[in-house]
Motif scaffolding. Structure first.
Motif, mmCIF file in Angstrom:
data_model
loop_
_atom_site.group_PDB
_atom_site.id
_atom_site.type_symbol
_atom_site.label_atom_id
_atom_site.label_comp_id
_atom_site.label_asym_id
_atom_site.label_seq_id
_atom_site.Cartn_x
_atom_site.Cartn_y
_atom_site.Cartn_z
ATOM 1 N N ASP A 109 6.531 9.598 -4.547
ATOM 2 C CA ASP A 109 5.946 9.955 -3.255
ATOM 3 C C ASP A 109 4.492 9.500 -3.247
ATOM 4 O O ASP A 109 3.599 10.216 -3.697
ATOM 5 C CB ASP A 109 6.037 11.453 -3.010
ATOM 6 C CG ASP A 109 5.523 11.862 -1.627
ATOM 7 O OD1 ASP A 109 4.950 10.997 -0.917
ATOM 8 O OD2 ASP A 109 5.689 13.029 -1.266
ATOM 9 N N TYR A 128 2.316 9.448 -1.174
ATOM 10 C CA TYR A 128 1.374 10.255 -0.393
ATOM 11 C C TYR A 128 0.781 11.388 -1.218
ATOM 12 O O TYR A 128 -0.195 12.012 -0.794
ATOM 13 C CB TYR A 128 2.059 10.785 0.873
ATOM 14 C CG TYR A 128 2.435 9.648 1.790
ATOM 15 C CD1 TYR A 128 1.482 9.008 2.571
ATOM 16 C CD2 TYR A 128 3.740 9.172 1.828
ATOM 17 C CE1 TYR A 128 1.812 7.944 3.384
ATOM 18 C CE2 TYR A 128 4.079 8.103 2.636
ATOM 19 C CZ TYR A 128 3.113 7.490 3.408
ATOM 20 O OH TYR A 128 3.448 6.428 4.200
ATOM 21 N N LEU A 129 1.344 11.641 -2.392
ATOM 22 C CA LEU A 129 0.779 12.641 -3.292
ATOM 23 C C LEU A 129 -0.277 11.968 -4.163
ATOM 24 O O LEU A 129 -0.030 10.913 -4.756
ATOM 25 C CB LEU A 129 1.872 13.253 -4.178
ATOM 26 C CG LEU A 129 2.970 14.028 -3.448
ATOM 27 C CD1 LEU A 129 4.025 14.497 -4.435
ATOM 28 C CD2 LEU A 129 2.372 15.220 -2.703
ATOM 29 N N CYS A 189 0.711 10.899 -7.736
ATOM 30 C CA CYS A 189 1.935 10.113 -7.931
ATOM 31 C C CYS A 189 1.600 8.784 -8.612
ATOM 32 O O CYS A 189 0.738 8.037 -8.131
ATOM 33 C CB CYS A 189 2.644 9.866 -6.603
ATOM 34 S SG CYS A 189 4.219 9.010 -6.849
#
Length: 113
Positions: free
Chosen positions: A7, A9-10, A13
């Motif tokens: 992910d 968007y983390l 990550c």
């Protein structure tokens, strides 16, 4: 193997490292040239104005470390080495070549001209 889906968007990550690689200015310039076929380092230096030998070498090593580019040494005298996209690199090369074409086709439109 049961792996979690990346992910990007983390913040933590690890996929963000790959985004950094493929979003690099020099990568975006090297990729379309390698997508056309294998190239020697000297050819890439001639075709990409403004890139230094050091930066080209770093870029090619980064792509090789990420499994996107293969360095082929022919073990000849004088030395002959070329670089080519791996199968994984070719799948990305299709996309980057399209972005490259988009930039050429739409450059003036983005400037309001």
């Amino acid at each position: 193997m049961n792996r979690p889906t990346p992910d990007p968007y983390l913040a933590q990550c690890p996929s963000r490292k790959l985004i950094d690689v493929i979003g690099n200015k020099w990568v975006l310039l090297v990729f379309p040239l390698l997508y056309k076929g294998p190239k020697r380092s000297s050819e890439l230096l001639r075709e990409i104005e403004g890139i230094s030998q050091k930066m080209l070498t770093q870029t090619l090593r980064l792509l090789e470390e990420n499994g996107l580019v293969e360095r082929r040494d022919y073990h000849e005298v004088p030395p002959r080495v070329d670089y080519r996209l791996t199968e994984l690199g070719k799948s990305l090369g299709v996309l980057i070549a399209e972005v490259d074409d988009w930039v050429v086709d739409n450059f003036y439109a983005t400037r309001g001209e």
